[in-house]
Write a protein that holds these residues in place. Structure first.
Motif, PDB file in Angstrom:
ATOM      1  N   LEU A  16     -53.614  -4.382   0.249  1.00  0.00           N
ATOM      2  CA  LEU A  16     -52.742  -4.781   1.341  1.00  0.00           C
ATOM      3  C   LEU A  16     -51.823  -3.649   1.746  1.00  0.00           C
ATOM      4  CD1 LEU A  16     -51.854  -8.141  -0.391  1.00  0.00           C
ATOM      5  CD2 LEU A  16     -53.650  -7.730   1.261  1.00  0.00           C
ATOM      6  N   ALA A  17     -51.407  -3.676   2.979  1.00  0.00           N
ATOM      7  CA  ALA A  17     -50.442  -2.678   3.435  1.00  0.00           C
ATOM      8  C   ALA A  17     -49.370  -3.367   4.249  1.00  0.00           C
ATOM      9  CB  ALA A  17     -51.129  -1.628   4.303  1.00  0.00           C
ATOM     10  N   LEU A  18     -48.119  -3.039   3.951  1.00  0.00           N
ATOM     11  CA  LEU A  18     -46.987  -3.620   4.668  1.00  0.00           C
ATOM     12  C   LEU A  18     -46.104  -2.481   5.139  1.00  0.00           C
ATOM     13  CD1 LEU A  18     -45.176  -5.999   5.454  1.00  0.00           C
ATOM     14  CD2 LEU A  18     -44.149  -5.843   3.198  1.00  0.00           C
ATOM     15  N   GLY A  19     -45.715  -2.493   6.387  1.00  0.00           N
ATOM     16  CA  GLY A  19     -44.817  -1.469   6.891  1.00  0.00           C
ATOM     17  C   GLY A  19     -43.502  -1.491   6.157  1.00  0.00           C
ATOM     18  N   THR A  20     -42.863  -0.336   6.055  1.00  0.00           N
ATOM     19  CA  THR A  20     -41.672  -0.214   5.226  1.00  0.00           C
ATOM     20  C   THR A  20     -40.395  -0.172   6.023  1.00  0.00           C
ATOM     21  OG1 THR A  20     -41.941   2.183   5.227  1.00  0.00           O
ATOM     22  CG2 THR A  20     -42.944   0.979   3.412  1.00  0.00           C
ATOM     23  N   GLY A  21     -40.432  -0.471   7.273  1.00  0.00           N
ATOM     24  CA  GLY A  21     -39.203  -0.444   8.050  1.00  0.00           C
ATOM     25  C   GLY A  21     -38.282  -1.577   7.668  1.00  0.00           C
ATOM     26  N   CYS A  22     -36.989  -1.350   7.818  1.00  0.00           N
ATOM     27  CA  CYS A  22     -35.992  -2.355   7.452  1.00  0.00           C
ATOM     28  C   CYS A  22     -36.172  -3.604   8.293  1.00  0.00           C
ATOM     29  CB  CYS A  22     -34.586  -1.778   7.657  1.00  0.00           C
ATOM     30  SG  CYS A  22     -33.271  -2.968   7.374  1.00  0.00           S
ATOM     31  N   GLY A  23     -36.389  -4.727   7.663  1.00  0.00           N
ATOM     32  CA  GLY A  23     -36.475  -5.993   8.352  1.00  0.00           C
ATOM     33  C   GLY A  23     -37.792  -6.239   9.049  1.00  0.00           C
ATOM     34  N   GLN A 316     -48.039 -15.786  -0.115  1.00  0.00           N
ATOM     35  CA  GLN A 316     -47.815 -14.467   0.471  1.00  0.00           C
ATOM     36  C   GLN A 316     -48.345 -13.416  -0.495  1.00  0.00           C
ATOM     37  OE1 GLN A 316     -43.788 -13.174   1.230  1.00  0.00           O
ATOM     38  NE2 GLN A 316     -44.414 -11.574   2.651  1.00  0.00           N
ATOM     39  N   ALA A 317     -48.894 -12.338   0.066  1.00  0.00           N
ATOM     40  CA  ALA A 317     -49.312 -11.189  -0.732  1.00  0.00           C
ATOM     41  C   ALA A 317     -49.054  -9.954   0.107  1.00  0.00           C
ATOM     42  CB  ALA A 317     -50.786 -11.291  -1.102  1.00  0.00           C
ATOM     43  N   PHE A 318     -48.427  -8.956  -0.492  1.00  0.00           N
ATOM     44  CA  PHE A 318     -48.114  -7.759   0.278  1.00  0.00           C
ATOM     45  C   PHE A 318     -48.023  -6.558  -0.645  1.00  0.00           C
ATOM     46  CE2 PHE A 318     -44.050  -9.670  -0.859  1.00  0.00           C
ATOM     47  CZ  PHE A 318     -43.295  -8.592  -1.314  1.00  0.00           C
ATOM     48  N   GLY A 319     -48.072  -5.380  -0.032  1.00  0.00           N
ATOM     49  CA  GLY A 319     -47.943  -4.156  -0.800  1.00  0.00           C
ATOM     50  C   GLY A 319     -48.894  -3.090  -0.320  1.00  0.00           C
ATOM     51  N   GLY A 320     -49.548  -2.413  -1.269  1.00  0.00           N
ATOM     52  CA  GLY A 320     -50.385  -1.275  -0.963  1.00  0.00           C
ATOM     53  C   GLY A 320     -49.667   0.015  -1.315  1.00  0.00           C
ATOM     54  N   ARG A 321     -50.410   1.122  -1.350  1.00  0.00           N
ATOM     55  CA  ARG A 321     -49.838   2.397  -1.767  1.00  0.00           C
ATOM     56  C   ARG A 321     -48.741   2.885  -0.820  1.00  0.00           C
ATOM     57  NH1 ARG A 321     -51.139   6.115  -5.643  1.00  0.00           N
ATOM     58  NH2 ARG A 321     -51.646   4.171  -6.746  1.00  0.00           N
ATOM     59  N   THR A 322     -48.761   2.455   0.439  1.00  0.00           N
ATOM     60  CA  THR A 322     -47.680   2.839   1.342  1.00  0.00           C
ATOM     61  C   THR A 322     -46.371   2.147   0.991  1.00  0.00           C
ATOM     62  OG1 THR A 322     -48.248   1.088   2.916  1.00  0.00           O
ATOM     63  CG2 THR A 322     -49.293   3.249   3.236  1.00  0.00           C
ATOM     64  N   GLN A 323     -46.451   1.077   0.214  1.00  0.00           N
ATOM     65  CA  GLN A 323     -45.259   0.313  -0.159  1.00  0.00           C
ATOM     66  C   GLN A 323     -44.813   0.632  -1.581  1.00  0.00           C
ATOM     67  OE1 GLN A 323     -44.028  -3.184   1.751  1.00  0.00           O
ATOM     68  NE2 GLN A 323     -42.492  -1.677   1.175  1.00  0.00           N
ATOM     69  N   PHE A 324     -45.746   0.589  -2.540  1.00  0.00           N
ATOM     70  CA  PHE A 324     -45.439   0.736  -3.953  1.00  0.00           C
ATOM     71  C   PHE A 324     -46.303   1.827  -4.584  1.00  0.00           C
ATOM     72  CE2 PHE A 324     -45.026  -4.003  -3.275  1.00  0.00           C
ATOM     73  CZ  PHE A 324     -43.637  -4.047  -3.297  1.00  0.00           C
ATOM     74  N   ASN A 325     -45.863   2.258  -5.756  1.00  0.00           N
ATOM     75  CA  ASN A 325     -46.678   3.130  -6.593  1.00  0.00           C
ATOM     76  C   ASN A 325     -46.562   2.637  -8.026  1.00  0.00           C
ATOM     77  OD1 ASN A 325     -48.124   5.132  -7.856  1.00  0.00           O
ATOM     78  ND2 ASN A 325     -46.833   6.829  -7.168  1.00  0.00           N
ATOM     79  N   ALA A 326     -47.560   1.861  -8.464  1.00  0.00           N
ATOM     80  CA  ALA A 326     -47.629   1.299  -9.814  1.00  0.00           C
ATOM     81  C   ALA A 326     -46.373   0.511 -10.181  1.00  0.00           C
ATOM     82  CB  ALA A 326     -47.890   2.400 -10.833  1.00  0.00           C
ATOM     83  N   PRO A 327     -46.023  -0.525  -9.416  1.00  0.00           N
ATOM     84  CA  PRO A 327     -44.843  -1.327  -9.751  1.00  0.00           C
ATOM     85  C   PRO A 327     -45.069  -2.138 -11.026  1.00  0.00           C
ATOM     86  CG  PRO A 327     -46.102  -2.402  -8.026  1.00  0.00           C
ATOM     87  CD  PRO A 327     -46.752  -1.062  -8.265  1.00  0.00           C
ATOM     88  N   GLU A 328     -44.012  -2.261 -11.856  1.00  0.00           N
ATOM     89  CA  GLU A 328     -44.161  -2.933 -13.149  1.00  0.00           C
ATOM     90  C   GLU A 328     -43.169  -4.054 -13.393  1.00  0.00           C
ATOM     91  OE1 GLU A 328     -44.391  -0.307 -16.480  1.00  0.00           O
ATOM     92  OE2 GLU A 328     -45.817   1.048 -15.500  1.00  0.00           O
TER      93      GLU A 328
END
Length: 357
Positions: A16-23, A316-328
């Motif tokens: 998944l990919a989610l844009g990182t802009g505020c709001g 809901q499911a969101f994320g992708g490498r543009t959002q996170f990098n190996a979140p724990e």
């Protein structure tokens, strides 16, 4: 222990990919052709700015009961205490490689970490469980004593990876290690401690299968969570290569005079729910639950967050490498979701919103 034969469903990889802009609102169409077949609700979590930086490999985040926020700043060997606005209040004394934490109803912080010691002249690293009595320190974390509650002097290879508190201040701890050949005491297990941190006899632990692949099987557990003021139920995640169900909800069920640990969900009763999709997760590293019974899982390999309702369907499911990098790490408080974005050395916040324009 009773085992269920899982209904094998097609594994769906949520890249998944989610844009990182505020709001910026999360759009359901962002899931594209890989979106799960579940129905989505009318509220979603959206990213807030600024992101919180200054950490070194944050492995867990906790929304305390005060409430304050706590971060396992593993690369700096400490616990960082923050207010809800993100201001750093202080940091603990040294705790080597903290990876998971919880807080009991006396406001003690319970931490899974490590320590080094000399054994026959050689340095050996042990896994351990610690407590920080925040009340005794007047909530000044820099003055809070770091008390070692438990470690196994005969098994330095064992590590403690998750912790969850029950209503009476007793608590579960997820344990893992390389040796699961013992029928009596395998490394992979969920331990039970009383409110004083005393390990209880194994016959009182939740007994899970270390040689199975299905429901109630445990292999390389990575996290554990309990429900607010709920009885003995708990959730855990695992990363063993043979595990079909890498996130599980375990409950104690009584039939007649027989009580046993079972999966809260079963295919025969609940059908093809998302939570029971075999291999849905790749490397789940943390799990938590909110006051409404929604379950959240963060996956370090798919770089994604998954939210399930109490019926086991993804909402809901969101994320992708543009959002996170190996979140724990993941935590939720009120309408805010906190994610420890481990390899990006930061904490991200997501606010529950009804704006899906």
């Amino acid at each position: 222990m009773r085992r269920y034969s899982p209904i094998l469903l097609p594994a769906v990889c949520l890249l998944l990919a989610l844009g990182t802009g505020c709001g910026d609102p999360f759009e359901l169409d962002d899931l594209g052709e890989t979106k799960p077949g579940a129905q989505y609700g009318d509220t979603s979590y959206v990213l807030q700015q600024p992101v919180w930086t200054g950490f070194n490999r944050p492995t867990d985040v906790l929304a305390g009961r005060e409430p304050f926020l706590y971060v396992c700043d593993a690369g700096n060997n400490r616990i960082v205490m923050m207010d809800l606005a993100g201001a750093v209040i202080g940091a603990s004394r040294e705790i080597r490689n903290p990876v998971a934490m919880a807080q009991d109803y006396r406001l003690r912080l319970l931490v899974c970490a490590e320590f080094d010691t000399l054994v026959d002249g050689a340095t050996v690293t042990f896994g351990a469980v610690y407590a920080l009595d925040m009340v005794a320190a007047s909530h000044n974390i820099t003055r809070a004593a770091v008390t070692r509650l438990y470690f196994d002097p005969l098994a330095p290879q064992r590590r403690y990876t998750g912790i969850g508190v029950l209503a009476d201040n007793s608590f579960y701890v997820a344990r893992t290690g390389p040796n699961n050949s013992s029928i009596v005491d395998p490394d992979d297990a969920v331990l039970l401690f009383d409110k004083n941190g005393v390990l209880q006899p194994r016959v009182t632990w939740p007994l899970l299968n270390v040689d199975g692949t299905g429901l109630t099987a445990i292999t390389r557990p990575t996290a554990l969570a309990t429900f607010p003021r709920r009885t003995s139920d708990f959730l855990f995640t695992q990363r063993g290569s043979n595990a079909l169900f890498r996130a599980q909800w375990i409950t104690m069920r009584t039939t007649g005079d027989v009580s046993q640990w079972e999966s809260y969900y079963t295919p025969a009763r609940d059908g093809a729910i998302d939570f029971l999709r075999p291999a849905l997760f790749k490397r789940p590293e943390d799990i938590t639950v909110d006051a409404a019974g929604n379950v959240f899982v963060v996956d370090a390999e798919t770089d994604s967050v998954y939210r399930f309702n109490s019926s086991g369907f993804i909402t809901q499911a969101f994320g992708g490498r543009t959002q996170f990098n190996a979140p724990e790490g993941i935590a939720v408080f009120d309408k805010t979701l906190y994610v420890a974005d481990t390899q990006n050395n930061r904490i991200l916040r997501f606010i529950l919103s009804t704006d899906l324009r």
